[in-house]
Design a protein around this motif. Structure first.
Motif, PDB file in Angstrom:
ATOM      1  N   ALA A 214      -3.134  35.819  12.412  1.00  9.56           N
ATOM      2  CA  ALA A 214      -1.940  37.049  11.586  1.00  9.56           C
ATOM      3  C   ALA A 214      -2.343  38.723  11.861  1.00  9.56           C
ATOM      4  O   ALA A 214      -3.006  38.845  12.243  1.00  9.56           O
ATOM      5  N   LEU A 215      -0.693  38.433  10.923  1.00 12.18           N
ATOM      6  CA  LEU A 215      -0.537  40.244  11.467  1.00 12.18           C
ATOM      7  C   LEU A 215       0.107  40.666   9.738  1.00 12.18           C
ATOM      8  O   LEU A 215       0.895  39.852   9.335  1.00 12.18           O
ATOM      9  N   THR A 245       0.484  50.312  -1.768  1.00 10.20           N
ATOM     10  CA  THR A 245      -1.217  49.493  -0.899  1.00 10.20           C
ATOM     11  C   THR A 245      -0.674  47.795  -1.137  1.00 10.20           C
ATOM     12  O   THR A 245      -1.290  48.084  -0.533  1.00 10.20           O
ATOM     13  N   VAL A 246       0.330  47.171  -0.276  1.00  8.85           N
ATOM     14  CA  VAL A 246       0.464  45.795  -0.030  1.00  8.85           C
ATOM     15  C   VAL A 246       1.459  46.224   1.421  1.00  8.85           C
ATOM     16  O   VAL A 246       1.927  47.059   1.485  1.00  8.85           O
ATOM     17  N   ASP A 247       1.523  44.769   1.355  1.00  8.69           N
ATOM     18  CA  ASP A 247       2.371  44.069   3.322  1.00  8.69           C
ATOM     19  C   ASP A 247       3.327  44.640   2.931  1.00  8.69           C
ATOM     20  O   ASP A 247       3.809  44.145   1.852  1.00  8.69           O
ATOM     21  N   ASP A 248       4.167  44.830   4.054  1.00  7.59           N
ATOM     22  CA  ASP A 248       5.834  44.773   3.324  1.00  7.59           C
ATOM     23  C   ASP A 248       6.523  43.453   4.719  1.00  7.59           C
ATOM     24  O   ASP A 248       6.903  43.209   4.129  1.00  7.59           O
ATOM     25  N   ALA A 249       4.962  43.038   5.229  1.00  7.78           N
ATOM     26  CA  ALA A 249       5.577  41.401   6.154  1.00  7.78           C
ATOM     27  C   ALA A 249       4.155  41.173   6.812  1.00  7.78           C
ATOM     28  O   ALA A 249       3.059  41.853   5.989  1.00  7.78           O
ATOM     29  N   ALA A 250       4.611  39.878   6.943  1.00  2.00           N
ATOM     30  CA  ALA A 250       3.298  38.814   7.000  1.00  2.00           C
ATOM     31  C   ALA A 250       3.961  38.207   8.367  1.00  2.00           C
ATOM     32  O   ALA A 250       4.648  36.753   7.693  1.00  2.00           O
ATOM     33  N   LEU A 251       3.420  37.726   9.101  1.00  2.00           N
ATOM     34  CA  LEU A 251       3.158  36.731  10.515  1.00  2.00           C
ATOM     35  C   LEU A 251       2.131  36.172  10.744  1.00  2.00           C
ATOM     36  O   LEU A 251       0.461  36.508  10.716  1.00  2.00           O
ATOM     37  N   PHE A 252       1.788  34.753  10.374  1.00  2.00           N
ATOM     38  CA  PHE A 252       0.558  34.252  11.347  1.00  2.00           C
ATOM     39  C   PHE A 252       1.047  33.178  11.508  1.00  2.00           C
ATOM     40  O   PHE A 252       2.309  31.983  10.915  1.00  2.00           O
ATOM     41  N   ILE A 253       0.155  32.566  12.338  1.00  2.00           N
ATOM     42  CA  ILE A 253       0.478  31.179  13.495  1.00  2.00           C
ATOM     43  C   ILE A 253      -0.810  30.638  12.202  1.00  2.00           C
ATOM     44  O   ILE A 253      -2.251  31.285  12.068  1.00  2.00           O
ATOM     45  N   ALA A 371      -6.208  35.118   1.863  1.00  2.00           N
ATOM     46  CA  ALA A 371      -7.383  35.482   1.516  1.00  2.00           C
ATOM     47  C   ALA A 371      -7.229  35.291   3.132  1.00  2.00           C
ATOM     48  O   ALA A 371      -7.701  36.350   3.485  1.00  2.00           O
ATOM     49  N   ALA A 372      -7.203  34.011   4.109  1.00  2.00           N
ATOM     50  CA  ALA A 372      -7.446  33.882   5.592  1.00  2.00           C
ATOM     51  C   ALA A 372      -6.570  35.025   6.374  1.00  2.00           C
ATOM     52  O   ALA A 372      -7.011  35.082   7.613  1.00  2.00           O
ATOM     53  N   VAL A 373      -5.612  35.240   5.435  1.00  2.00           N
ATOM     54  CA  VAL A 373      -4.657  36.091   6.128  1.00  2.00           C
ATOM     55  C   VAL A 373      -4.570  37.161   6.425  1.00  2.00           C
ATOM     56  O   VAL A 373      -4.601  37.868   7.462  1.00  2.00           O
ATOM     57  N   GLU A 374      -4.758  38.056   5.167  1.00  2.00           N
ATOM     58  CA  GLU A 374      -5.600  39.055   4.842  1.00  2.00           C
ATOM     59  C   GLU A 374      -6.913  39.682   5.936  1.00  2.00           C
ATOM     60  O   GLU A 374      -6.822  40.784   6.211  1.00  2.00           O
ATOM     61  N   GLU A 375      -7.262  38.484   5.886  1.00  2.00           N
ATOM     62  CA  GLU A 375      -9.056  38.730   6.681  1.00  2.00           C
ATOM     63  C   GLU A 375      -8.620  38.397   8.129  1.00  2.00           C
ATOM     64  O   GLU A 375      -9.207  39.692   8.495  1.00  2.00           O
ATOM     65  N   SER A 376      -7.963  37.815   8.823  1.00  2.00           N
ATOM     66  CA  SER A 376      -7.386  38.263  10.332  1.00  2.00           C
ATOM     67  C   SER A 376      -6.595  39.390  10.619  1.00  2.00           C
ATOM     68  O   SER A 376      -6.949  40.109  11.413  1.00  2.00           O
ATOM     69  N   ALA A 377      -5.806  39.624   9.359  1.00  2.00           N
ATOM     70  CA  ALA A 377      -5.368  40.457   9.769  1.00  2.00           C
ATOM     71  C   ALA A 377      -5.694  41.610   9.994  1.00  2.00           C
ATOM     72  O   ALA A 377      -5.835  42.841  10.964  1.00  2.00           O
ATOM     73  N   ALA A 378      -6.928  41.855   9.367  1.00  2.00           N
ATOM     74  CA  ALA A 378      -7.984  43.514   9.142  1.00  2.00           C
ATOM     75  C   ALA A 378      -8.471  43.022  10.514  1.00  2.00           C
ATOM     76  O   ALA A 378      -9.102  44.157  10.708  1.00  2.00           O
ATOM     77  N   ASN A 379      -8.966  41.699  10.847  1.00  2.00           N
ATOM     78  CA  ASN A 379      -9.679  41.786  12.412  1.00  2.00           C
ATOM     79  C   ASN A 379      -8.777  41.704  13.815  1.00  2.00           C
ATOM     80  O   ASN A 379      -9.339  40.412  14.064  1.00  2.00           O
ATOM     81  N   ALA A 380      -7.927  42.018  13.599  1.00  2.00           N
ATOM     82  CA  ALA A 380      -7.064  42.200  14.695  1.00  2.00           C
ATOM     83  C   ALA A 380      -6.633  41.375  15.288  1.00  2.00           C
ATOM     84  O   ALA A 380      -6.831  40.274  16.277  1.00  2.00           O
ATOM     85  N   SER A 381      -6.427  40.141  14.500  1.00  2.00           N
ATOM     86  CA  SER A 381      -5.730  38.871  14.753  1.00  2.00           C
ATOM     87  C   SER A 381      -6.643  38.092  14.631  1.00  2.00           C
ATOM     88  O   SER A 381      -6.339  36.757  14.942  1.00  2.00           O
ATOM     89  N   ARG A 382      -8.088  38.153  14.877  1.00  2.00           N
ATOM     90  CA  ARG A 382      -8.786  36.882  14.710  1.00  2.00           C
ATOM     91  C   ARG A 382      -8.995  35.286  13.939  1.00  2.00           C
ATOM     92  O   ARG A 382      -8.289  35.428  12.942  1.00  2.00           O
TER      93      ARG A 382
END
Length: 386
Positions: A214-215, A245-253, A371-382
């Motif tokens: 995610a991003l 304090t929140v995201d304006d946009a989220a992208l994920f595969i 939660a997984a999207v937020e975790e991934s985005a916080a860790n360089a899209s891991r």
């Protein structure tokens, strides 16, 4: 006389208004085994809550939700508040033996959602039912799409593309409403509208996400403070400014447990898009596509008739989901009807003693994806497994 179910609703803003319309209208169009009674509305301001109750059709007012839960004339609690209060209200209501309808996302954290799900399972053993309000499942075209997939008309599902596009905070001077504050909303576009496309994709395909990459981005970091700001309404601005304090946009595969690949996009910065919840599913035998901005249409492609391409299905026929209760063919439905369908299904499940869908467990599954999207985005899209 059919048995009455007294409904107590907590919150009366955007979601409270549309839920109220559903409770008022459901028995006028559907022959239900029980009759809902709009017993009491709860809000912190007595004057504002009383005005809302008078306008929306509620018989009484409480300024403390705990008093609402304790009332003998309330058998069902409808939670239409920001996410930071969902867990406390829902758990208290379930422990008091009240059925619970809770707005989405189920909670602000996985831990809260787990506690709510545990309370719901314990309550279900005593005949107390609960449901999370993913209303887009009740769009007739979405329900028809689910039917097509379940019947195997798309074959093996290979691709899922889901978008939810809005533009209501494009203006950098739009005030800092509660949906832009993490302590109230949990997350931004991700939880507010991304939760819907996660649930819709999993519902239609019958598959669950197993991992994401995610991003997320916050385009406007600060906004004006406002008095009386609520939901999508701006209120009157003040001189101060506050941090978003929140995201304006989220992208994920993501990858589904049935092998399909998924791409998801949730943004409130898609200029010109007002409420474009879009879903396209490609399978080995066909495809379907949907856009909520044309909510009465489902586009379907049958690979056996490849020269035809996509064809439009106007989902207004009596044999289509929910439609036999409404208007003649070609006379479309609107946003508010999805909530009428929602409370209709919930009341029928309560009367039948069956577990309604989507359950709190379904809401927990969505919460784990968020939660997984937020975790991934916080860790360089891991890549982050669920």
């Amino acid at each position: 006389m059919k048995p009455l179910i007294g409904v107590g609703m907590v919150g009366y803003a955007f979601m409270g208004r549309v839920h109220s319309q559903a409770w008022r209208n459901v028995t006028a169009f559907f022959d239900l085994p029980v009759t809902p009674s709009m017993a009491v509305l709860s809000g912190r301001s007595e004057d504002h809550a009383a005005a809302a109750a008078a306008a929306l059709g509620w018989a009484a007012v409480e300024t403390d939700w705990r008093e609402l839960v304790a009332r003998d004339d309330v058998q069902l609690v409808d939670i239409c508040t920001p996410g930071d209060s969902h867990a406390e209200i829902a758990i208290a209501a379930l422990e008091a033996g009240k059925h619970v309808l809770c707005e989405k996302p189920l909670a602000n954290t996985v831990a809260e959602a787990e506690a709510m799900t545990a309370a719901a399972k314990k309550a279900a053993a005593r005949g107390v039912r609960s449901m999370v309000a993913f209303n887009y499942r009740r769009v007739p075209a979405i329900a028809l799409a689910r039917r097509y997939v379940a019947e195997g008309r798309l074959g093996e599902i290979r691709h899922v593309r889901a978008q939810y596009l809005q533009d209501w905070i494009v203006d950098p001077e739009f005030p800092l409403v509660w949906r832009l504050q993490k302590d109230r909303a949990g997350s931004g576009a991700l939880g507010d509208i991304g939760a819907h496309i996660v649930d819709t994709a999993q519902f239609v395909t019958g598959q669950l996400l197993t991992g994401v990459s995610a991003l997320t981005e916050t385009f406007v970091k600060e906004r004006p403070l406002a008095e009386g700001a609520s939901g999508l309404a701006g209120g009157s601005r003040t001189d101060g400014r506050g941090q978003v304090t929140v995201d304006d946009a989220a992208l994920f595969i993501g990858r589904f447990d049935g092998g399909a690949l998924g791409s998801f996009e949730a943004t409130r910065f898609a200029t010109g898009r007002k409420n474009a919840l879009r879903l396209e599913i490609n399978g080995s035998l066909g495809s379907l596509a949907f856009d909520f901005e044309a909510m009465n249409e489902l586009w379907f492609h049958d690979e056996a008739q490849a020269d035809a391409g996509f064809r439009r299905i106007l989902v207004t026929e009596p044999g289509h989901p929910y439609m036999d209760a409404w208007w003649p063919p070609g006379h479309g439905l609107g946003y508010e009807h999805t909530f009428t369908h929602e409370v209709k299904d919930f009341l029928e499940a309560i009367a039948a003693g069956t577990d309604p869908s989507p359950s709190f467990e379904d809401g927990l599954r969505v919460q784990r994806v968020l939660a997984a999207v937020e975790e991934s985005a916080a860790n360089a899209s891991r890549w982050t497994p669920l």
